[in-house]
Scaffold this motif. Structure first.
Motif, PDB file in Angstrom:
ATOM      1  N   THR A 172       0.835  -1.234   0.031  1.00 32.52           N
ATOM      2  CA  THR A 172       0.043   0.024   0.037  1.00 32.52           C
ATOM      3  C   THR A 172       0.948   1.278   0.128  1.00 32.52           C
ATOM      4  N   GLY A 180      -1.851   1.701  -3.504  1.00 31.87           N
ATOM      5  CA  GLY A 180      -1.852   1.039  -4.770  1.00 31.87           C
ATOM      6  C   GLY A 180      -3.426   0.438  -5.019  1.00 31.87           C
ATOM      7  N   ASP A 181      -3.055  -0.347  -6.256  1.00 34.41           N
ATOM      8  CA  ASP A 181      -4.161  -1.238  -6.854  1.00 34.41           C
ATOM      9  C   ASP A 181      -3.928  -2.666  -6.581  1.00 34.41           C
ATOM     10  N   LYS A 225       0.514  -8.010  -4.102  1.00 36.62           N
ATOM     11  CA  LYS A 225      -0.615  -6.965  -4.890  1.00 36.62           C
ATOM     12  C   LYS A 225      -1.987  -7.816  -4.694  1.00 36.62           C
ATOM     13  N   THR A 238     -11.493   2.813   0.669  1.00 37.36           N
ATOM     14  CA  THR A 238     -11.199   2.143  -0.378  1.00 37.36           C
ATOM     15  C   THR A 238     -12.112   2.208  -1.406  1.00 37.36           C
ATOM     16  N   GLU A 239     -11.633   2.149  -2.746  1.00 36.67           N
ATOM     17  CA  GLU A 239     -12.476   2.036  -3.907  1.00 36.67           C
ATOM     18  C   GLU A 239     -12.326   0.770  -4.627  1.00 36.67           C
ATOM     19  N   THR A 240     -13.445   0.311  -5.027  1.00 38.13           N
ATOM     20  CA  THR A 240     -13.431  -0.981  -5.773  1.00 38.13           C
ATOM     21  C   THR A 240     -13.807  -0.653  -7.298  1.00 38.13           C
ATOM     22  N   THR A 255      -8.913  -0.212  -4.540  1.00 37.41           N
ATOM     23  CA  THR A 255      -7.562   1.033  -4.755  1.00 37.41           C
ATOM     24  C   THR A 255      -7.441   1.259  -3.085  1.00 37.41           C
ATOM     25  N   LYS A 258      -5.702   3.956  -0.975  1.00 32.84           N
ATOM     26  CA  LYS A 258      -5.366   5.146  -0.906  1.00 32.84           C
ATOM     27  C   LYS A 258      -4.266   5.593  -0.115  1.00 32.84           C
TER      28      LYS A 258
END
Length: 381
Positions: free
Chosen positions: A54, A56-57, A77, A101-103, A109, A111
């Motif tokens: 982190t 990262g994606d 990862k 997070t974002e998915t 992702t 942040k």
């Protein structure tokens, strides 16, 4: 209290089911039989990750509910969707809250820089195998009952509750609701003492009112089955104050009269090794006699910590208070906006205790406490 320390010892022990042990004093040490949690667990709903990946994606490679197990070690990862309480997969060392997070599709992702151990309950973080958890002398609270379940302590050893016999005395007394209540004094002290006893963990036997008769009082005191006797009324030195006379005749009364207000006629002795407290008849003095003399006995009999069982708050006196230097005083007070006012009225006025927010303990060795002095108020609530 030195005599109490010398002569009063804990009573016997008994075993109880854990769910009946609330308020009882533990008579054994309990240790954790295993690590809790036994494996690293998620403390949040989110994603189990390797902190070094982190920000990262990361690829989402699985999902874990609270009772699921992830079979494979987490690779670089990769992330696993995880719920609170689920076992953290091997290789993961952090959990990122889902809110951060974002998915998109099969990727999440992250942040921010996650740190190792973030939102992860480590092995043994709650309890470590062999760790002392609940120790002898502890009064068990609701959260302790939950801990007993966690420790698999389905039965626990506790100290026995003292059996206290309350003996109200006085020919002028009658019970509430009696036909002669209109011309006699309705006895109320015993009901207050019953509540105080329940608060402090004792079991109560209420003796019928005893008239001012030496033979009747002797029989009431000598009746077997009590660990402690509390007599109310007849504790002073008047013609009808028979308590001290009877106790000296059939036992011993090393303490009779205390430098204490209210409650100065209080006595403390023993009959056939059973402790007996002679409490004054005035209701506020009875309350003080319990809190200052009976309570420590009840607590010591259970091996409980001897303490005054009231929360405290600080305030300043509104008026200078004077008293004899050798006397301890427990003055009923009100407190409002940090200002403490001593209530007027003697020990006969029960209303001074019901109107009071609490009391201030003015110790011996001091004769004058000036207005504006900070004092500690023991709150009745």
């Amino acid at each position: 209290h030195s005599l109490i320390d010398q002569r009063i010892t804990p009573l016997g022990r008994e075993r109880l089911p854990f769910h009946q042990a609330i308020g009882r004093v533990l008579a054994e040490d309990l240790v954790a039989p295993e690590n809790v949690p036994p494996h690293a667990k998620s403390a949040m709903d989110g994603y189990a990750v390797r902190a070094e990946d982190t920000p990262g994606d990361l690829q989402i490679v699985g999902q874990l509910m609270a009772d699921d197990r992830y079979q494979d070690a987490l690779k670089p990862k990769e992330a696993v969707r995880i719920m609170t309480g689920a076992k953290v997969p091997e290789g993961a060392d952090a959990v990122v809250m889902v809110e951060r997070t974002e998915t998109k599709d099969q990727f999440v992702t992250i942040k921010h820089d996650a740190y190792s151990g973030e939102h992860v309950l480590a092995i043994g973080e709650d309890l470590t195998k062999g760790e002392p958890v609940l120790q002898i002398g502890r009064t068990l609270r609701p959260q302790d009952i939950s801990m007993l379940v966690r420790l698999n302590a389905l039965e626990v050893e506790v100290f026995r509750r003292p059996r206290v016999r309350i003996i109200p005395t006085g020919t002028e007394l009658t019970r509430i609701g009696a036909s002669d209540a209109h011309r006699k004094v309705v006895e109320s002290n015993s009901y207050m003492l019953e509540c105080l006893a329940q608060r402090d963990g004792a079991e109560i036997t209420m003796h019928p009112i005893v008239r001012d008769d030496i033979d009747l009082l002797r029989a009431a005191i000598e009746s077997p089955g009590a660990d402690l006797i509390v007599m109310t009324g007849g504790s002073s030195v008047g013609q009808e104050d028979l308590g001290p006379v009877v106790v000296r005749e059939i036992g011993e009364l090393p303490v009779h009269g205390m430098h204490m207000k209210p409650g100065s006629p209080t006595g403390f002795g023993f009959v056939n090794d059973t402790p007996i407290v002679l409490a004054p008849g005035y209701p506020v003095a009875t309350l003080v006699a319990w809190d200052m003399v009976v309570r420590p006995i009840v607590q010591k009999m259970q091996a409980a910590k001897v303490r005054i069982p009231y929360a405290t708050i600080s305030g300043v006196l509104t008026k200078t208070h004077k008293k004899p230097g050798q006397r301890v005083e427990l003055q009923r007070v009100t407190i409002e906006d940090g200002k403490v006012t001593v209530l007027k009225g003697g020990a006969a006025l029960l209303s001074t205790a019901t109107k009071a927010d609490g009391f201030v303990l003015f110790d011996s060795g001091v004769e004058e406490i000036p207005a504006g002095k900070s004092v500690t108020v023991y709150l009745y609530d």
